[in-house]
Structures are given as structure tokens and as C-alpha cells.
Write a protein that holds these residues in place. Structure first.
Motif, PDB file in Angstrom:
ATOM      1  N   ALA A  91       0.822  -1.209   0.000  1.00  0.00           N
ATOM      2  CA  ALA A  91       0.000   0.000   0.000  1.00  0.00           C
ATOM      3  C   ALA A  91       0.860   1.264   0.000  1.00  0.00           C
ATOM      4  O   ALA A  91       0.485   2.265  -0.632  1.00  0.00           O
ATOM      5  CB  ALA A  91      -0.940  -0.005   1.198  1.00  0.00           C
ATOM      6  N   TYR A  94       1.878   1.951  -3.509  1.00  0.00           N
ATOM      7  CA  TYR A  94       0.694   2.195  -4.324  1.00  0.00           C
ATOM      8  C   TYR A  94       0.097   3.580  -4.066  1.00  0.00           C
ATOM      9  O   TYR A  94      -0.320   4.278  -4.994  1.00  0.00           O
ATOM     10  CB  TYR A  94      -0.350   1.108  -4.056  1.00  0.00           C
ATOM     11  CG  TYR A  94      -1.563   1.182  -4.935  1.00  0.00           C
ATOM     12  CD1 TYR A  94      -1.519   0.691  -6.238  1.00  0.00           C
ATOM     13  CD2 TYR A  94      -2.737   1.744  -4.476  1.00  0.00           C
ATOM     14  CE1 TYR A  94      -2.629   0.750  -7.064  1.00  0.00           C
ATOM     15  CE2 TYR A  94      -3.856   1.816  -5.295  1.00  0.00           C
ATOM     16  CZ  TYR A  94      -3.798   1.317  -6.592  1.00  0.00           C
ATOM     17  OH  TYR A  94      -4.899   1.386  -7.405  1.00  0.00           O
ATOM     18  N   TYR A  95       0.045   3.998  -2.780  1.00  0.00           N
ATOM     19  CA  TYR A  95      -0.618   5.236  -2.405  1.00  0.00           C
ATOM     20  C   TYR A  95       0.323   6.428  -2.193  1.00  0.00           C
ATOM     21  O   TYR A  95      -0.150   7.531  -1.912  1.00  0.00           O
ATOM     22  CB  TYR A  95      -1.443   5.030  -1.131  1.00  0.00           C
ATOM     23  CG  TYR A  95      -2.629   4.136  -1.339  1.00  0.00           C
ATOM     24  CD1 TYR A  95      -3.667   4.511  -2.189  1.00  0.00           C
ATOM     25  CD2 TYR A  95      -2.727   2.914  -0.693  1.00  0.00           C
ATOM     26  CE1 TYR A  95      -4.774   3.694  -2.381  1.00  0.00           C
ATOM     27  CE2 TYR A  95      -3.827   2.094  -0.874  1.00  0.00           C
ATOM     28  CZ  TYR A  95      -4.841   2.492  -1.717  1.00  0.00           C
ATOM     29  OH  TYR A  95      -5.937   1.686  -1.913  1.00  0.00           O
ATOM     30  N   THR A  98      -0.730   9.219  -4.517  1.00  0.00           N
ATOM     31  CA  THR A  98      -2.152   9.441  -4.780  1.00  0.00           C
ATOM     32  C   THR A  98      -3.007   9.606  -3.534  1.00  0.00           C
ATOM     33  O   THR A  98      -4.075  10.216  -3.596  1.00  0.00           O
ATOM     34  CB  THR A  98      -2.736   8.271  -5.604  1.00  0.00           C
ATOM     35  OG1 THR A  98      -2.576   7.060  -4.854  1.00  0.00           O
ATOM     36  CG2 THR A  98      -2.056   8.153  -6.952  1.00  0.00           C
ATOM     37  N   ASN A  99      -2.570   9.054  -2.405  1.00  0.00           N
ATOM     38  CA  ASN A  99      -3.382   9.122  -1.189  1.00  0.00           C
ATOM     39  C   ASN A  99      -2.452   9.194   0.026  1.00  0.00           C
ATOM     40  O   ASN A  99      -2.133   8.179   0.644  1.00  0.00           O
ATOM     41  CB  ASN A  99      -4.308   7.908  -1.091  1.00  0.00           C
ATOM     42  CG  ASN A  99      -5.362   8.063  -0.024  1.00  0.00           C
ATOM     43  OD1 ASN A  99      -5.113   8.654   1.028  1.00  0.00           O
ATOM     44  ND2 ASN A  99      -6.540   7.528  -0.275  1.00  0.00           N
ATOM     45  N   LEU A 102      -3.455   7.242   3.328  1.00  0.00           N
ATOM     46  CA  LEU A 102      -3.236   5.790   3.337  1.00  0.00           C
ATOM     47  C   LEU A 102      -1.743   5.467   3.339  1.00  0.00           C
ATOM     48  O   LEU A 102      -1.326   4.487   3.969  1.00  0.00           O
ATOM     49  CB  LEU A 102      -3.937   5.124   2.158  1.00  0.00           C
ATOM     50  CG  LEU A 102      -5.472   5.092   2.247  1.00  0.00           C
ATOM     51  CD1 LEU A 102      -6.066   4.441   1.016  1.00  0.00           C
ATOM     52  CD2 LEU A 102      -5.941   4.397   3.507  1.00  0.00           C
TER      53      LEU A 102
END
Length: 121
Positions: A91, A94-95, A98-99, A102
Motif C-alpha cells: 500500500a 501504491y498510495y 495518490t493518497n 493511506l
């Protein structure tokens, strides 16, 4: 990670699991969990996966109380710590862009896994 992979699985430890117990999927009122949402990862699997809040939500003291309340066996706890690390590492990458929220939860989880592993000797 290697410790989690080598931890034994006992008969009967595969049960219905939520599979994604993180703060965004748990609703609380006055510090008590009142509901679990988002059942996209629901299935039969390793019970250890649902122990991930120990690292993605709690600090060391809270994690110790959580483990005591669950009476978690060492093998389950080691696998759970591995699950938490695995999900957080995936995660985080991945984030990251973008986030940020998270990604921050993932960073917190990784730090808590490191603390827990260091304390376990």
C-alpha cells in the motif's frame, strides 16, 4: 517476514475473515468499535489476517492489550505481523503519490511492525 512465513498453521485456523481491517473500515463511537464495513475481501482464509489492527491502528501498549484479549498464539501473532507488513509495504508504494493518508497509515504500520519485532527478541 521470514518469521511469518515459517510460523505454523494449526488445524481450524482457516475461517471466515474480513480481510481488510484497517481504520477506514471500522466505525467507532466513544472509542468502541460499533461497525465493520467494506466486505470486498471477505472470504475463508488465515485468521491471522484479521489481527492487522494490532499494527495498523494500535501502539505497543494497546497492541499488547489487544493480543492479551485475543489470547493469540505465537504462530498466529507472527503470521499476523507478516500480513500487516506485507499489506503496508504494498500500500505504501501504491498510495505514495495518490493518497497521502493511506501512505501515512502504511508508514505507521511498518514502524509498529519493526518495534514489535525488536521487542520480541
Amino acid at each position: 517476514w521470514e518469521e511469518a512465513l515459517c510460523a505454523s498453521v494449526q488445524e481450524g485456523e482457516r475461517k471466515w475473515i474480513h480481510g481488510d481491517l484497517q481504520s477506514g473500515n471500522m466505525l467507532a463511537v466513544a472509542g468502541k468499535i460499533t461497525a465493520i464495513i467494506d466486505f470486498g475481501a471477505l472470504g475463508v482464509g488465515d485468521v491471522a489476517v484479521d489481527f492487522m489492527p494490532a499494527w495498523n491502528l494500535f501502539d505497543f501498549k494497546e497492541r499488547t492489550m489487544f493480543r492479551d484479549q485475543l489470547a493469540a498464539q505465537d504462530s498466529v501473532w507472527k503470521r499476523a505481523r507478516g500480513w500487516a507488513l506485507s499489506v503496508a509495504v504494498i500500500a505504501l508504494e501504491y498510495y505514495m503519490c495518490t493518497n497521502p493518508e493511506l501512505a501515512a497509515i502504511s508508514q505507521f504500520t511498518i514502524k509498529e511492525v519493526e518495534k514489535d519485532y525488536a521487542a520480541s527478541g
